[in-house]
Scaffold this motif. Structure first.
Motif, PDB file in Angstrom:
ATOM      1  N   PHE A 180      -3.044   6.472  -4.274  1.00 59.48           N
ATOM      2  CA  PHE A 180      -1.646   6.475  -3.399  1.00 59.48           C
ATOM      3  C   PHE A 180      -0.924   5.334  -3.943  1.00 59.48           C
ATOM      4  O   PHE A 180      -1.219   4.444  -4.669  1.00 59.48           O
ATOM      5  N   GLU A 181       0.547   5.714  -3.949  1.00 62.00           N
ATOM      6  CA  GLU A 181       1.525   4.627  -4.463  1.00 62.00           C
ATOM      7  C   GLU A 181       1.847   3.665  -3.095  1.00 62.00           C
ATOM      8  O   GLU A 181       1.951   4.167  -2.017  1.00 62.00           O
ATOM      9  N   LEU A 182       2.285   2.655  -3.513  1.00 59.12           N
ATOM     10  CA  LEU A 182       2.738   1.509  -2.350  1.00 59.12           C
ATOM     11  C   LEU A 182       4.217   1.886  -2.404  1.00 59.12           C
ATOM     12  O   LEU A 182       4.767   1.661  -3.073  1.00 59.12           O
ATOM     13  N   ILE A 183       4.294   2.435  -0.977  1.00 58.12           N
ATOM     14  CA  ILE A 183       5.861   2.630  -0.856  1.00 58.12           C
ATOM     15  C   ILE A 183       6.568   1.350  -0.381  1.00 58.12           C
ATOM     16  O   ILE A 183       7.817   1.070  -0.582  1.00 58.12           O
ATOM     17  N   GLY A 184       5.950   0.669   0.394  1.00 57.84           N
ATOM     18  CA  GLY A 184       6.525  -0.729   0.916  1.00 57.84           C
ATOM     19  C   GLY A 184       5.545  -1.421   1.674  1.00 57.84           C
ATOM     20  O   GLY A 184       4.916  -1.078   2.718  1.00 57.84           O
ATOM     21  N   ARG A 185       5.693  -2.756   1.787  1.00 60.15           N
ATOM     22  CA  ARG A 185       4.963  -3.675   2.581  1.00 60.15           C
ATOM     23  C   ARG A 185       5.793  -3.614   3.825  1.00 60.15           C
ATOM     24  O   ARG A 185       6.723  -3.908   3.771  1.00 60.15           O
ATOM     25  N   ARG A 186       5.001  -3.655   5.048  1.00 62.81           N
ATOM     26  CA  ARG A 186       5.507  -3.845   6.215  1.00 62.81           C
ATOM     27  C   ARG A 186       4.990  -4.835   6.964  1.00 62.81           C
ATOM     28  O   ARG A 186       3.867  -4.811   7.336  1.00 62.81           O
ATOM     29  N   GLY A 187       5.526  -6.078   6.901  1.00 64.11           N
ATOM     30  CA  GLY A 187       5.091  -7.160   7.706  1.00 64.11           C
ATOM     31  C   GLY A 187       4.333  -7.998   6.540  1.00 64.11           C
ATOM     32  O   GLY A 187       4.099  -7.770   5.371  1.00 64.11           O
ATOM     33  N   ILE A 188       3.396  -8.844   7.246  1.00 65.99           N
ATOM     34  CA  ILE A 188       2.445  -9.779   6.186  1.00 65.99           C
ATOM     35  C   ILE A 188       1.259  -8.999   5.636  1.00 65.99           C
ATOM     36  O   ILE A 188       0.836  -9.036   4.548  1.00 65.99           O
ATOM     37  N   LYS A 189       0.653  -8.359   6.561  1.00 64.64           N
ATOM     38  CA  LYS A 189      -0.421  -7.497   6.155  1.00 64.64           C
ATOM     39  C   LYS A 189      -0.522  -5.936   6.309  1.00 64.64           C
ATOM     40  O   LYS A 189      -1.692  -5.559   5.939  1.00 64.64           O
ATOM     41  N   ARG A 190       0.339  -5.313   6.261  1.00 66.53           N
ATOM     42  CA  ARG A 190       0.330  -3.956   6.354  1.00 66.53           C
ATOM     43  C   ARG A 190       1.377  -3.215   5.723  1.00 66.53           C
ATOM     44  O   ARG A 190       2.129  -3.932   4.828  1.00 66.53           O
ATOM     45  N   ALA A 191       1.000  -2.142   5.088  1.00 71.22           N
ATOM     46  CA  ALA A 191       1.609  -1.296   4.062  1.00 71.22           C
ATOM     47  C   ALA A 191       1.972   0.237   4.233  1.00 71.22           C
ATOM     48  O   ALA A 191       1.200   0.710   4.915  1.00 71.22           O
ATOM     49  N   LEU A 192       3.145   0.625   3.958  1.00 72.46           N
ATOM     50  CA  LEU A 192       2.967   2.249   3.871  1.00 72.46           C
ATOM     51  C   LEU A 192       2.548   2.830   2.499  1.00 72.46           C
ATOM     52  O   LEU A 192       3.207   2.037   1.561  1.00 72.46           O
ATOM     53  N   VAL A 193       1.805   3.852   2.288  1.00 68.63           N
ATOM     54  CA  VAL A 193       1.239   4.167   0.919  1.00 68.63           C
ATOM     55  C   VAL A 193       1.397   5.697   1.034  1.00 68.63           C
ATOM     56  O   VAL A 193       1.284   6.385   2.261  1.00 68.63           O
ATOM     57  N   ARG A 194       1.744   6.367   0.090  1.00 65.22           N
ATOM     58  CA  ARG A 194       1.759   7.886  -0.053  1.00 65.22           C
ATOM     59  C   ARG A 194       1.066   8.322  -1.312  1.00 65.22           C
ATOM     60  O   ARG A 194       1.003   7.708  -2.307  1.00 65.22           O
ATOM     61  N   ARG A 195       0.661   9.526  -1.203  1.00 61.69           N
ATOM     62  CA  ARG A 195       0.005  10.334  -2.463  1.00 61.69           C
ATOM     63  C   ARG A 195       0.714  11.811  -2.524  1.00 61.69           C
ATOM     64  O   ARG A 195       0.598  12.514  -1.594  1.00 61.69           O
ATOM     65  N   ASP A 196       1.416  12.087  -3.671  1.00 59.27           N
ATOM     66  CA  ASP A 196       2.056  13.245  -3.714  1.00 59.27           C
ATOM     67  C   ASP A 196       1.010  14.326  -3.931  1.00 59.27           C
ATOM     68  O   ASP A 196       0.048  14.252  -4.779  1.00 59.27           O
ATOM     69  N   LEU A 197       1.118  15.431  -3.421  1.00 58.89           N
ATOM     70  CA  LEU A 197       0.338  16.582  -3.409  1.00 58.89           C
ATOM     71  C   LEU A 197       0.707  17.839  -4.018  1.00 58.89           C
ATOM     72  O   LEU A 197       0.132  18.922  -4.274  1.00 58.89           O
ATOM     73  N   ARG A 198       1.898  17.735  -4.431  1.00 57.40           N
ATOM     74  CA  ARG A 198       2.506  18.782  -4.933  1.00 57.40           C
ATOM     75  C   ARG A 198       2.193  19.302  -6.529  1.00 57.40           C
ATOM     76  O   ARG A 198       1.935  18.211  -7.319  1.00 57.40           O
TER      77      ARG A 198
END
Length: 198
Positions: A180-198
């Motif tokens: 998965f790729e780190l899309i952005g850190r959200r606050g101190i301890k959380r993150a949005l991650v994604r993995r491209d499936l195309r």
């Protein structure tokens, strides 16, 4: 779905046939506080009103409808030892108002984005790699259902040991190790991650 295997478990989609196994795994508390993995599928007020049995019944109805809900990790004897909630993002209405889950582009079409929202592993099986097996199977499951990408909202432990109750989103390091790729850190301890499936 094609069953995934790893660390002595087989991962399968949740169905009416194995729904009793999930109920046994989550126990009378539905995982925690009567949740039954409905936290992300209900508004805050609806969730409070439906803790416990109503949430269990709602999840059972989703399973009975054939809608994608999640994956079970089964041990060699067929007992459920782990669970991951994975489904189209739009099925999780609470994500719409979540700062952690906010998409990088608010104009993005989310209809083919899937989400991994929760993990639950039997106490006796924790620390054996089951969560990672569930995550790998979730990627395959989403791809087989036509997802463009799959995302998660993990906790960044920064290498520290944390209480299990804070890790039901999974850890950032696990998601990154799974491609998965780190899309952005959200606050101190959380993150949005994604993995491209195309």
């Amino acid at each position: 779905m094609s069953a995934g295997t790893g660390v002595g478990v087989t991962v399968v989609a949740l169905t009416e046939q194995n729904w009793p196994a999930l109920q046994e795994l989550l126990g009378p508390q539905g995982g925690a506080s009567g949740c039954w993995c409905m936290w992300f599928r209900r508004t805050a007020n609806d969730f409070k009103r439906n803790k416990g049995e109503p949430n269990r019944e709602a999840l059972g109805s989703l399973v009975g409808s054939g809608e994608p809900v999640g994956l079970l990790a089964l041990d060699a004897g067929g007992k459920a030892v782990g669970w991951a909630a994975v489904a189209p993002r739009l099925a999780h209405i609470r994500l719409d108002r979540s700062a952690v889950a906010a998409p990088p582009d608010p104009r993005e079409d989310l209809s083919d984005v899937w989400s991994v929202t929760c993990f639950f592993v039997d106490r006796a099986a924790r620390g054996t790699g089951i969560t990672r097996s569930l995550l790998d199977a979730a990627v395959t499951y989403a791809a087989e259902h036509g997802a463009r990408c799959i995302e998660g909202y993990p906790t960044d432990t920064e290498g520290e040991r944390k209480q299990v109750s804070t890790l039901y989103h999974g850890t950032l390091s696990m998601f990154l190790d799974a491609g998965f790729e780190l899309i952005g850190r959200r606050g101190i301890k959380r993150a949005l991650v994604r993995r491209d499936l195309r």
